[in-house]
Design a protein around this motif. Structure first.
Motif, PDB file in Angstrom:
ATOM      1  N   ILE A 155       1.281   5.635 -12.672  1.00  0.00           N
ATOM      2  CA  ILE A 155       1.159   4.295 -12.087  1.00  0.00           C
ATOM      3  C   ILE A 155       2.143   3.338 -12.744  1.00  0.00           C
ATOM      4  O   ILE A 155       2.752   2.499 -12.070  1.00  0.00           O
ATOM      5  N   VAL A 156       2.316   3.457 -14.046  1.00  0.00           N
ATOM      6  CA  VAL A 156       3.310   2.616 -14.731  1.00  0.00           C
ATOM      7  C   VAL A 156       4.692   2.878 -14.148  1.00  0.00           C
ATOM      8  O   VAL A 156       5.471   1.946 -13.896  1.00  0.00           O
ATOM      9  N   ALA A 297      15.181  10.770   1.148  1.00  0.00           N
ATOM     10  CA  ALA A 297      16.197  10.533   0.119  1.00  0.00           C
ATOM     11  C   ALA A 297      15.514  10.184  -1.197  1.00  0.00           C
ATOM     12  O   ALA A 297      15.944  10.593  -2.280  1.00  0.00           O
ATOM     13  N   VAL A 298      14.432   9.413  -1.095  1.00  0.00           N
ATOM     14  CA  VAL A 298      13.580   9.131  -2.257  1.00  0.00           C
ATOM     15  C   VAL A 298      12.142   9.384  -1.831  1.00  0.00           C
ATOM     16  O   VAL A 298      11.680   8.833  -0.837  1.00  0.00           O
ATOM     17  N   ARG A 299      11.447  10.213  -2.583  1.00  0.00           N
ATOM     18  CA  ARG A 299      10.048  10.517  -2.298  1.00  0.00           C
ATOM     19  C   ARG A 299       9.194  10.014  -3.455  1.00  0.00           C
ATOM     20  O   ARG A 299       9.446  10.345  -4.616  1.00  0.00           O
ATOM     21  N   LEU A 300       8.197   9.198  -3.122  1.00  0.00           N
ATOM     22  CA  LEU A 300       7.280   8.660  -4.117  1.00  0.00           C
ATOM     23  C   LEU A 300       5.899   9.248  -3.861  1.00  0.00           C
ATOM     24  O   LEU A 300       5.469   9.363  -2.715  1.00  0.00           O
ATOM     25  N   ARG A 301       5.208   9.583  -4.925  1.00  0.00           N
ATOM     26  CA  ARG A 301       3.856  10.143  -4.796  1.00  0.00           C
ATOM     27  C   ARG A 301       2.878   9.254  -5.554  1.00  0.00           C
ATOM     28  O   ARG A 301       3.090   8.949  -6.735  1.00  0.00           O
ATOM     29  N   ILE A 302       1.811   8.827  -4.873  1.00  0.00           N
ATOM     30  CA  ILE A 302       0.742   8.079  -5.526  1.00  0.00           C
ATOM     31  C   ILE A 302      -0.376   9.068  -5.851  1.00  0.00           C
ATOM     32  O   ILE A 302      -0.957   9.659  -4.941  1.00  0.00           O
ATOM     33  N   PRO A 303      -0.679   9.267  -7.113  1.00  0.00           N
ATOM     34  CA  PRO A 303      -1.685  10.276  -7.470  1.00  0.00           C
ATOM     35  C   PRO A 303      -3.089   9.812  -7.103  1.00  0.00           C
ATOM     36  O   PRO A 303      -3.382   8.613  -7.105  1.00  0.00           O
ATOM     37  N   PRO A 304      -3.992  10.743  -6.799  1.00  0.00           N
ATOM     38  CA  PRO A 304      -5.390  10.381  -6.536  1.00  0.00           C
ATOM     39  C   PRO A 304      -6.081   9.957  -7.827  1.00  0.00           C
ATOM     40  O   PRO A 304      -5.605  10.251  -8.932  1.00  0.00           O
ATOM     41  N   LEU A 305      -7.221   9.291  -7.689  1.00  0.00           N
ATOM     42  CA  LEU A 305      -7.928   8.785  -8.878  1.00  0.00           C
ATOM     43  C   LEU A 305      -8.365   9.904  -9.805  1.00  0.00           C
ATOM     44  O   LEU A 305      -8.418   9.719 -11.022  1.00  0.00           O
ATOM     45  N   ARG A 306      -8.685  11.081  -9.264  1.00  0.00           N
ATOM     46  CA  ARG A 306      -9.152  12.163 -10.133  1.00  0.00           C
ATOM     47  C   ARG A 306      -8.053  12.641 -11.079  1.00  0.00           C
ATOM     48  O   ARG A 306      -8.350  13.290 -12.087  1.00  0.00           O
ATOM     49  N   GLU A 307      -6.791  12.312 -10.774  1.00  0.00           N
ATOM     50  CA  GLU A 307      -5.682  12.681 -11.658  1.00  0.00           C
ATOM     51  C   GLU A 307      -5.324  11.568 -12.634  1.00  0.00           C
ATOM     52  O   GLU A 307      -4.464  11.774 -13.498  1.00  0.00           O
ATOM     53  N   ARG A 308      -5.975  10.421 -12.502  1.00  0.00           N
ATOM     54  CA  ARG A 308      -5.720   9.330 -13.445  1.00  0.00           C
ATOM     55  C   ARG A 308      -7.044   8.638 -13.791  1.00  0.00           C
ATOM     56  O   ARG A 308      -7.216   7.438 -13.579  1.00  0.00           O
ATOM     57  N   ARG A 309      -7.955   9.437 -14.313  1.00  0.00           N
ATOM     58  CA  ARG A 309      -9.289   8.927 -14.612  1.00  0.00           C
ATOM     59  C   ARG A 309      -9.261   7.770 -15.617  1.00  0.00           C
ATOM     60  O   ARG A 309     -10.170   6.940 -15.629  1.00  0.00           O
ATOM     61  N   GLU A 310      -8.238   7.737 -16.470  1.00  0.00           N
ATOM     62  CA  GLU A 310      -8.176   6.655 -17.449  1.00  0.00           C
ATOM     63  C   GLU A 310      -8.012   5.287 -16.800  1.00  0.00           C
ATOM     64  O   GLU A 310      -8.271   4.259 -17.422  1.00  0.00           O
ATOM     65  N   ASP A 311      -7.588   5.279 -15.517  1.00  0.00           N
ATOM     66  CA  ASP A 311      -7.406   4.007 -14.811  1.00  0.00           C
ATOM     67  C   ASP A 311      -8.682   3.520 -14.132  1.00  0.00           C
ATOM     68  O   ASP A 311      -8.766   2.354 -13.734  1.00  0.00           O
ATOM     69  N   GLY A 349     -12.264   9.375  -1.792  1.00  0.00           N
ATOM     70  CA  GLY A 349     -11.694   8.281  -1.003  1.00  0.00           C
ATOM     71  C   GLY A 349     -10.786   7.370  -1.808  1.00  0.00           C
ATOM     72  O   GLY A 349     -10.282   6.368  -1.290  1.00  0.00           O
ATOM     73  N   ASN A 350     -10.620   7.699  -3.095  1.00  0.00           N
ATOM     74  CA  ASN A 350      -9.696   7.007  -3.989  1.00  0.00           C
ATOM     75  C   ASN A 350     -10.011   5.521  -4.115  1.00  0.00           C
ATOM     76  O   ASN A 350     -11.178   5.152  -4.184  1.00  0.00           O
ATOM     77  N   VAL A 351      -8.987   4.662  -4.169  1.00  0.00           N
ATOM     78  CA  VAL A 351      -9.200   3.241  -4.455  1.00  0.00           C
ATOM     79  C   VAL A 351     -10.070   2.594  -3.382  1.00  0.00           C
ATOM     80  O   VAL A 351     -10.882   1.717  -3.674  1.00  0.00           O
ATOM     81  N   ARG A 352      -9.935   3.037  -2.137  1.00  0.00           N
ATOM     82  CA  ARG A 352     -10.744   2.459  -1.070  1.00  0.00           C
ATOM     83  C   ARG A 352     -12.229   2.735  -1.320  1.00  0.00           C
ATOM     84  O   ARG A 352     -13.072   1.857  -1.161  1.00  0.00           O
ATOM     85  N   GLU A 353     -12.544   3.960  -1.725  1.00  0.00           N
ATOM     86  CA  GLU A 353     -13.940   4.301  -2.024  1.00  0.00           C
ATOM     87  C   GLU A 353     -14.436   3.520  -3.239  1.00  0.00           C
ATOM     88  O   GLU A 353     -15.584   3.029  -3.256  1.00  0.00           O
TER      89      GLU A 353
END
Length: 436
Positions: A155-156, A297-311, A349-353
């Motif tokens: 996320i940073v 050309a540029v691919r960005l990936r937003i990880p699901p919450l289960r991969e960044r539990r510290e957040d 459902g990530n941030v929405r959930e």
């Protein structure tokens, strides 16, 4: 060929001489500006406030109120509002003093038309950037950037990429699960760059029926569909769910930067940002190779919450604050049930959930928000706030295994504030650190 020229920006023109006002308005209009003329300073002051989405070009010598007085009054309302002064020879020294006081620029009569257009163009760009920064700060306070809150490395890195990508014309593909904030990231990239003063046109690719594609998306006149994003951003949501026919036409537009009409090809100056499900979660041919090649050309990936539990705790605290303010309710104390759910739930459902859970928590509808208990509701507000702060601090210390520095980082407060609250709330750190 259709005229799809976009407005270059808004200009409030203050000039008491009718002939000069008319000629200057025509000059700026032909250059693409949206000109709002005023015959004197007083009516201009009534129309221009701190949120005025343009700049001011004003004559200096005018009856009742001079352009210098107008500039000073406007500067008190909004120091970031660019004001260009038009002066006679005798007023140059006065204009230079105003320039030192914060005026954007001044031009001496008779001025070079190209010089006025150049000054207005620079000022409009600066104004758009100032207003965009103001909106982003307000949105951050209001929770719109919630999906990108966190201290996890991924996320940073995404936050760091926003200013890097904002002013490039490279097309982007944002991948992620549902609810992770893909559209939010696209909007933040749009708002942070020079295209922010033009439109962000969102297209829900999965929802477009066949005829709507022709009627809405590929029209060559007006401000609908792709031409509506002229000089702005075309956002293609769920491109992996678009029909193959639509993907083929979009490939042509992205390749040629033009829409082929019945007779001519209409050029479009757009930046394309598309979203799709995670690569591992979609079919291999969900996006046509020719289209994927041009978008990726540029691919960005937003990880699901289960991969960044510290957040999750920091995100939840932010969402609860926003929900309480929106619902006009007090923030309930964090319960053991809620803490356990935050720590162990996968949040598909990530941030929405998580945001929906924050709403239920604030309303006491999920069984874990103890605000529903009558004994808590009867307690004074300072006691309830202190209880919530105590629970939050204890939860952070427990989640970090007793590492105080990490707990302070997780809470997002200064070290001095942390120790002040610990002392005020009577928390024994030695005892707490020894607890499992």
């Amino acid at each position: 060929m259709s005229d799809v020229r976009a407005i270059a920006g808004r200009v409030a023109l203050v000039e008491d001489d009718p002939d000069l006002r008319a000629s200057t308005q025509q000059l700026l209009t032909l250059a693409g500006f949206d000109v709002v003329p005023f015959v004197a300073a007083q009516p201009a002051l009534l129309a221009i406030d701190a949120d005025f989405d343009g700049i001011v070009v004003t004559d200096v010598r005018m009856p009742h109120m001079s352009g210098i007085e107008l500039f000073r009054t406007l500067r008190e309302r909004d120091p970031t509002l660019p004001v260009v002064l038009v002066t006679g020879h005798a007023d140059v020294e006065m204009a230079v003093d105003a320039l030192k006081a914060g005026a954007w620029d001044f031009l001496s009569k008779p001025f070079d038309p190209d010089a006025l257009i150049a000054a207005a163009t620079r000022a409009v760009a600066a104004r758009a950037l100032a207003l965009d920064n103001r909106r982003l700060r307000a949105q951050a306070a209001g929770g719109e950037q919630a999906a990108l809150i966190g201290r996890s490395p991924a996320i940073v890195r995404l936050r760091e990429m926003i200013p890097v990508l904002a002013d490039t014309d490279i097309d982007l593909l944002i991948e992620g699960e549902t609810g992770t904030g893909k559209e939010l990231l696209a909007r933040l990239i749009h708002r942070a760059g020079r295209r922010a003063r033009h439109r962000f046109v969102a297209v829900a690719c999965a929802a477009l029926p066949g005829q709507a594609i022709e009627d809405e998306l590929f029209v060559t006149v007006g401000d609908r569909g792709i031409v509506g994003a002229q000089r702005g951003t075309l956002f293609l949501d769920d491109i992996d769910q678009a029909p193959r026919a639509l993907q083929g036409r979009l490939t042509q537009v992205i390749e040629d930067r033009a829409i082929r009409g019945h007779r001519d090809a209409v050029p479009v100056d757009i930046r394309v940002i598309a979203t799709a499900a995670e690569e591992a979660q979609r079919a291999p041919d969900a996006i046509a190779p020719a289209l994927l090649y041009r978008l990726a050309a540029v691919r960005l990936r937003i990880p699901p919450l289960r991969e960044r539990r510290e957040d999750v705790p920091l995100l939840f605290a932010h969402l609860v604050d926003a929900s309480a303010a929106r619902l006009r309710r007090e923030v309930p104390p964090l319960t053991h049930e809620a803490r356990d759910l935050l720590a162990h739930h996968d949040w598909p459902g990530n941030v929405r959930e998580l945001a929906h859970f924050a709403d239920r928590f604030v309303l006491g509808l999920d069984g874990s928000g103890s605000m529903a208990a009558s004994d808590d509701a009867s307690r004074p507000l300072p006691e309830r706030i202190a209880a919530f702060e105590r629970e939050a601090i204890l939860a952070a210390i427990a989640a970090t295994g007793g590492e105080i520095g990490a707990a302070i980082d997780r809470l997002g407060i200064p070290r001095k504030t942390f120790y002040y609250k610990v002392q005020r709330l009577g928390i024994d750190l030695k005892t707490v650190r020894g607890q499992p």
